[in-house]
Design an enzyme around this catalytic site. Structure first.
Site, short mmCIF file in Angstrom:
data_model
loop_
_atom_site.label_atom_id
_atom_site.label_comp_id
_atom_site.label_asym_id
_atom_site.label_seq_id
_atom_site.Cartn_x
_atom_site.Cartn_y
_atom_site.Cartn_z
N ILE A 43 44.85 39.48 40.36
CA ILE A 43 46.24 39.54 39.88
C ILE A 43 46.54 38.24 39.17
CG2 ILE A 43 48.65 39.85 40.55
CD1 ILE A 43 47.58 41.16 43.18
N GLU A 55 38.94 39.25 45.76
CA GLU A 55 38.49 39.04 47.14
C GLU A 55 39.63 38.47 47.98
OE1 GLU A 55 37.19 38.00 44.33
OE2 GLU A 55 35.05 37.57 44.49
N CYS A 91 33.63 33.63 43.55
CA CYS A 91 33.76 32.22 43.18
C CYS A 91 33.66 31.35 44.44
CB CYS A 91 35.08 32.00 42.45
SG CYS A 91 36.52 31.99 43.54
#
Ligand code: THU
Length: 127
Positions: A43, A55, A91
């Site tokens: 988002i 995630e 990430c």
């Protein structure tokens, strides 16, 4: 639930991605230790630092509902409007966030196979 089914749940969540700045759509679906499924998408925000990874969305949903142990997470990502065929590893921030609610055996399922948290974030910080 099979890895393929969890990847399909991640792909379904990805359809909700709000990614008007990067045009890179990500979906994630996780299983808690008791087998409950939570999913989420990335988002984005006009104020870029406020962008939220898929995630993180799924983890926050799970923990805020009282599920504090995650056993598996599937992640799919790729250019908006395309099928998510490229491999989309989490990430660094999301790896650390996962470490808060999982052990090293956590299964991270990507489109090229599955990894563990120990594979992806060895020698990680904890208190
Ligand atoms: N993104 C994720 O959702 N998960 C990751 O692990 C890496 C990056 C999102 C953040 C941003 O909306 C877009 O992908 C491009 O960085």
């Amino acid at each position: 639930m099979t890895d393929k089914e969890l990847l399909a749940a991640a792909a379904q969540a990805r359809e909700k991605s709000w990614c008007r700045y990067s045009h890179f759509a990500v979906g994630a679906a996780l299983l808690t230790e008791d087998g409950t499924l939570y999913s989420g998408c990335n988002i984005e925000n006009a104020a870029y630092p406020l962008c939220t990874c898929a995630e993180r969305t799924a983890i926050v949903k799970a923990v805020s509902e009282g599920h504090r142990r995650i056993s598996a997470i599937a992640i799919v990502g790729g250019a908006e409007g395309t099928a998510a065929t490229e491999v989309c590893p989490p990430c660094g921030s999301c790896r650390q966030l996962l470490a808060e609610f999982a052990d090293g055996a956590l299964r991270v399922i990507l489109t090229d196979g599955s990894y563990t948290l120990d594979d992806l974030l060895p020698h990680r910080f904890s208190l």
